[in-house]
Scaffold this active site. Sequence first.
Site, PDB file in Angstrom:
ATOM      1  N   TYR A 147       0.856  -1.203   0.000  1.00 31.25           N
ATOM      2  CA  TYR A 147       0.000   0.000   0.000  1.00 31.25           C
ATOM      3  C   TYR A 147       0.878   1.234   0.000  1.00 31.25           C
ATOM      4  O   TYR A 147       1.860   1.305   0.738  1.00 31.25           O
ATOM      5  CB  TYR A 147      -0.887   0.028   1.255  1.00 31.25           C
ATOM      6  CG  TYR A 147      -2.317  -0.346   0.948  1.00 31.25           C
ATOM      7  CD1 TYR A 147      -3.029   0.333  -0.034  1.00 31.25           C
ATOM      8  CD2 TYR A 147      -2.957  -1.370   1.639  1.00 31.25           C
ATOM      9  CE1 TYR A 147      -4.336  -0.012  -0.326  1.00 31.25           C
ATOM     10  CE2 TYR A 147      -4.268  -1.720   1.350  1.00 31.25           C
ATOM     11  CZ  TYR A 147      -4.951  -1.028   0.357  1.00 31.25           C
ATOM     12  OH  TYR A 147      -6.233  -1.358   0.069  1.00 31.25           O
ATOM     13  N   GLU A 198      -0.513   4.896  -0.453  1.00 37.31           N
ATOM     14  CA  GLU A 198      -1.295   6.125  -0.659  1.00 37.31           C
ATOM     15  C   GLU A 198      -0.402   7.359  -0.531  1.00 37.31           C
ATOM     16  O   GLU A 198       0.448   7.420   0.366  1.00 37.31           O
ATOM     17  CB  GLU A 198      -2.406   6.245   0.398  1.00 37.31           C
ATOM     18  CG  GLU A 198      -3.621   5.401   0.115  1.00 37.31           C
ATOM     19  CD  GLU A 198      -3.580   4.090   0.846  1.00 37.31           C
ATOM     20  OE1 GLU A 198      -2.464   3.592   1.097  1.00 37.31           O
ATOM     21  OE2 GLU A 198      -4.657   3.579   1.175  1.00 37.31           O
ATOM     22  N   ASP A 210      -7.202  13.546 -25.085  1.00 34.56           N
ATOM     23  CA  ASP A 210      -7.275  12.132 -24.690  1.00 34.56           C
ATOM     24  C   ASP A 210      -6.595  11.335 -25.797  1.00 34.56           C
ATOM     25  O   ASP A 210      -7.177  11.083 -26.849  1.00 34.56           O
ATOM     26  CB  ASP A 210      -8.739  11.726 -24.524  1.00 34.56           C
ATOM     27  CG  ASP A 210      -8.879  10.245 -24.185  1.00 34.56           C
ATOM     28  OD1 ASP A 210      -7.881   9.501 -24.317  1.00 34.56           O
ATOM     29  OD2 ASP A 210      -9.982   9.828 -23.790  1.00 34.56           O
ATOM     30  N   THR A 212      -4.160   5.851 -21.871  1.00 33.05           N
ATOM     31  CA  THR A 212      -3.939   4.540 -21.270  1.00 33.05           C
ATOM     32  C   THR A 212      -2.489   4.178 -21.551  1.00 33.05           C
ATOM     33  O   THR A 212      -1.838   4.821 -22.390  1.00 33.05           O
ATOM     34  CB  THR A 212      -4.854   3.475 -21.906  1.00 33.05           C
ATOM     35  OG1 THR A 212      -4.741   3.576 -23.329  1.00 33.05           O
ATOM     36  CG2 THR A 212      -6.291   3.666 -21.500  1.00 33.05           C
ATOM     37  N   LYS A 220      -2.734  -0.363 -25.271  1.00 28.86           N
ATOM     38  CA  LYS A 220      -2.962   0.065 -26.671  1.00 28.86           C
ATOM     39  C   LYS A 220      -1.626   0.206 -27.428  1.00 28.86           C
ATOM     40  O   LYS A 220      -0.748  -0.623 -27.275  1.00 28.86           O
ATOM     41  CB  LYS A 220      -3.782   1.353 -26.705  1.00 28.86           C
ATOM     42  CG  LYS A 220      -5.150   1.218 -26.003  1.00 28.86           C
ATOM     43  CD  LYS A 220      -6.076   2.352 -26.301  1.00 28.86           C
ATOM     44  CE  LYS A 220      -7.445   2.175 -25.701  1.00 28.86           C
ATOM     45  NZ  LYS A 220      -7.679   2.765 -24.406  1.00 28.86           N
ATOM     46  N   ARG A 225      -2.087  -2.684 -18.567  1.00 20.59           N
ATOM     47  CA  ARG A 225      -3.369  -1.964 -18.557  1.00 20.59           C
ATOM     48  C   ARG A 225      -3.275  -0.902 -17.465  1.00 20.59           C
ATOM     49  O   ARG A 225      -3.063  -1.221 -16.292  1.00 20.59           O
ATOM     50  CB  ARG A 225      -4.526  -2.910 -18.238  1.00 20.59           C
ATOM     51  CG  ARG A 225      -4.623  -4.095 -19.144  1.00 20.59           C
ATOM     52  CD  ARG A 225      -5.979  -4.721 -19.101  1.00 20.59           C
ATOM     53  NE  ARG A 225      -6.898  -3.927 -19.878  1.00 20.59           N
ATOM     54  CZ  ARG A 225      -6.981  -3.962 -21.204  1.00 20.59           C
ATOM     55  NH1 ARG A 225      -6.207  -4.767 -21.903  1.00 20.59           N
ATOM     56  NH2 ARG A 225      -7.847  -3.213 -21.834  1.00 20.59           N
TER      57      ARG A 225
END
Length: 440
Positions: free
Chosen positions: A72, A74, A219, A246, A249, A255
Amino acid sequence: MNLDLEGNYKDKSKLFTMAKEYEYIKKQDKKVYDAILGEEKREAEGLELIPSENYVSRAVREANGSIFTNKYSEGYPGKRYYGGQTYTDLVERIAIERACKLFKAKFANVQTHSGAPANMAVYAGLLNPGDTVLGMDLSHGGHLTHGHPVTLSAKIYRFVRYKMKNPETGEIDYKALRETAIKEKPKIILAGFSAYSRELDYKKFVEIAKEVGAITMADMAHIAGLIAGGAVKNPFDYGFDVITTTTHKTFRGPRGGLILIRDSEEIAQKINKAVFPGLQGGPHMHIVAAKAICFGEAMKPSFKKYAKQILKNAKAMEEVFRENKIRMLGGGTSNHLLLVDVFGSLGITGREAEVALDEVGLTLNMNSIADDTRKPLDPSGIRFGTPAITTRGLKEKECKEVAEIMIETLKNIKDSKKKKELRERVRKICKKFPIPQRFV
Ligand code: DSN
């Protein structure tokens, strides 16, 4: 292992040999193991033409499966809310530095989980509820997250649209875009698409945005790899403020999502706050590590070659469709994808085309065309592209053959014998061009 040092298959007649990688899954969970092997076989024995998919490198997959998944973290490097962050900070800083260098950006957020949350984070960071965004119409190539009524963002913000002036050339109606911008006063003007085959005039977008005091957001999810590889224009060179993308692609990474900010620290801080704590909790550090590897790969000269070959291959396919007088939206392509009107040209629906092509081992997706009169679940078009088959090593000659197989399939959609023959032709190409395990 049936792989040479470069990670390519030694025995090219073997279509898939990765099973050894999964020995723990095999011992522990046979059901999931079978599903993974099934997918491997499917990927190996067919050709992937969905323009938003690709085959990642072995290194990207290894990072994806690394122990960073345990952690973790954060917060952001140097400012976390949990201990034990020496290596998460290290890997996130590597990813940020490489992303900024690749796109000529001053700031990057590498934590966003994918393209849709990246777009949402920009909206959340830079807009107040009710503010207006001017984006591309979905049926003209825009994306669901550019304000389609079914999305959460459309319930919070107000989206207005621009379209192509002429679907036969793909040219955007910049005059109407400017008029709408003056009338609607958007806070963001959004350039970008998921089913559009031409380059945008970024300079015009920036001029219009300056005139109305809007932020420019691009985008670039579909073409980020092409930008990174220098094959198409970079919106930052024309003064865009923010890019979302992303990392899969054309980028050929895991991903995931990425937000880049050209130079405004204020915008960067607002977006960082929107990602965490606004929308997400702990970042997926194994994916951040895989992104860092993908960005490193994209810096290599071989990636430049790859990006250019994607375009050449798409052009080769375009030629075959043109020779066969099949209507292409935008009149052809200047990027990695083609959108073809199969209903208007051949009298079959996008769904029928998708199913028939799947039967011969060519995977693509049905797609709406500009102002489609048919419904999205059975539209008039199909969308396909060359990022994945280019990774596999196909060049113009083979891409022409793939286009010919596509057209023969579409013209013989009810002829099972013919489709069996075409399936064999696809298999032959797959055997000659197996999925590479490592290519950098
Ligand atoms: N699903 C992606 C595509 O195929 O274009 C966009 O979100």
